[in-house]
Design an enzyme around this catalytic site. Sequence first.
Site, mmCIF file in Angstrom:
data_model
loop_
_atom_site.group_PDB
_atom_site.id
_atom_site.type_symbol
_atom_site.label_atom_id
_atom_site.label_comp_id
_atom_site.label_asym_id
_atom_site.label_seq_id
_atom_site.Cartn_x
_atom_site.Cartn_y
_atom_site.Cartn_z
ATOM 1 N N GLU A 201 12.029 14.727 -8.282
ATOM 2 C CA GLU A 201 12.022 15.254 -9.590
ATOM 3 C C GLU A 201 13.260 16.205 -10.034
ATOM 4 O OE1 GLU A 201 8.641 15.193 -11.642
ATOM 5 O OE2 GLU A 201 8.479 13.752 -9.938
ATOM 6 N N CYS B 18 1.049 5.818 -5.827
ATOM 7 C CA CYS B 18 1.160 7.501 -5.500
ATOM 8 C C CYS B 18 0.492 6.753 -4.393
ATOM 9 C CB CYS B 18 0.629 8.454 -6.178
ATOM 10 S SG CYS B 18 0.595 9.618 -5.018
ATOM 11 N N CYS C 136 6.146 7.394 0.199
ATOM 12 C CA CYS C 136 6.312 8.562 -1.487
ATOM 13 C C CYS C 136 7.065 7.711 -1.891
ATOM 14 C CB CYS C 136 6.382 10.254 -1.223
ATOM 15 S SG CYS C 136 7.011 10.837 -2.379
ATOM 16 N N THR C 137 6.361 7.186 -3.644
ATOM 17 C CA THR C 137 7.100 6.826 -4.690
ATOM 18 C C THR C 137 8.275 7.523 -4.626
ATOM 19 O OG1 THR C 137 5.667 7.651 -5.667
ATOM 20 C CG2 THR C 137 5.145 5.164 -4.664
ATOM 21 N N HIS C 138 8.314 8.011 -4.328
ATOM 22 C CA HIS C 138 9.853 9.304 -4.742
ATOM 23 C C HIS C 138 10.817 8.674 -3.872
ATOM 24 C CE1 HIS C 138 6.917 11.152 -7.235
ATOM 25 N NE2 HIS C 138 7.897 12.507 -7.860
ATOM 26 N N ASP D 66 1.545 7.432 -11.289
ATOM 27 C CA ASP D 66 1.847 8.457 -10.494
ATOM 28 C C ASP D 66 1.488 9.756 -10.931
ATOM 29 O OD1 ASP D 66 2.900 9.040 -8.141
ATOM 30 O OD2 ASP D 66 4.786 9.588 -8.872
ATOM 31 N N SER D 67 1.587 10.901 -9.794
ATOM 32 C CA SER D 67 1.875 12.482 -10.320
ATOM 33 C C SER D 67 2.681 12.188 -11.262
ATOM 34 C CB SER D 67 1.714 13.224 -9.088
ATOM 35 O OG SER D 67 2.301 12.752 -8.415
#
Length: 247
Positions: A150, A70, A181-183, A7-8
């Site tokens: 984040e 991601c 979005c995986t966040h 992922d980013s």
Amino acid sequence: MRAGVFDSGAGGLTVASSLISHRLFDEIIYFGDTARVPYGTKDANTIIRYGLEAIEFFNNFDIDILITACNTVSAYALPDMRSKSDYPVYGVIEPGIKALTDKIKNKNAKILIIGTRATISSARYQNELHTLGYNNITAIQTGMLVPIVEEGIFSGKVLQAMLEYYFGHLDFIPDAIILGCTHFPLISDAISEYFGNSPIMIHSGEAIVKYLEKQGITHRFDKETSLRIFASDNVNALRDTAKMWIK
Ligand code: DGL
């Protein structure tokens, strides 16, 4: 079986967490490109280049499969990544669509897709769902939720203000929300509550677990998955986040 998960930044840990809780692999090598997060504001060429650089990173490990955890990378870079790797590379968009179509049969259902600017403007989810006959789709870029997650903000006034900013104008309650979005699974409860806890929430991690099992790509192992975490910047911070998020 050893899987790479990419992922980013920290968002892919939500996918790793699902893979770990279902014991789908012996070992997971996680790489978060924390030096360059967010990807969702970048253009297609940059996202593809980052995806290819991730392949170079994972070529140092003897992985059996790479999971691109991601949505942004999944939307743009999979064909290029696949052409440069000698292991299978899976993304999270196809599994997400599969999870939605398994749960929502009514083609008139109100579906809300949220994701980064890049993911939403790729129209990958929207086009695929339209092709499958779903005709009530709303897609919103909610990129500012990435830095919020984040930062470790999962509830409270700032998040509420952000949800109001993105969703306040909607004049309907969605039947399902694709967390594209995986966040976002980390703020899934807050998003669901915002809409009165009624929408069905589609989560990339749970979706890919089902997808990999259904395709017979992996099965449940008896022993716990070991997790190794790498990052392009501040790996200790990512490891601390993983300790908090992954039970
Ligand atoms: N976690 C990434 C995704 O699923 C997005 C975060 C970013 O913008 O880098 O799209």
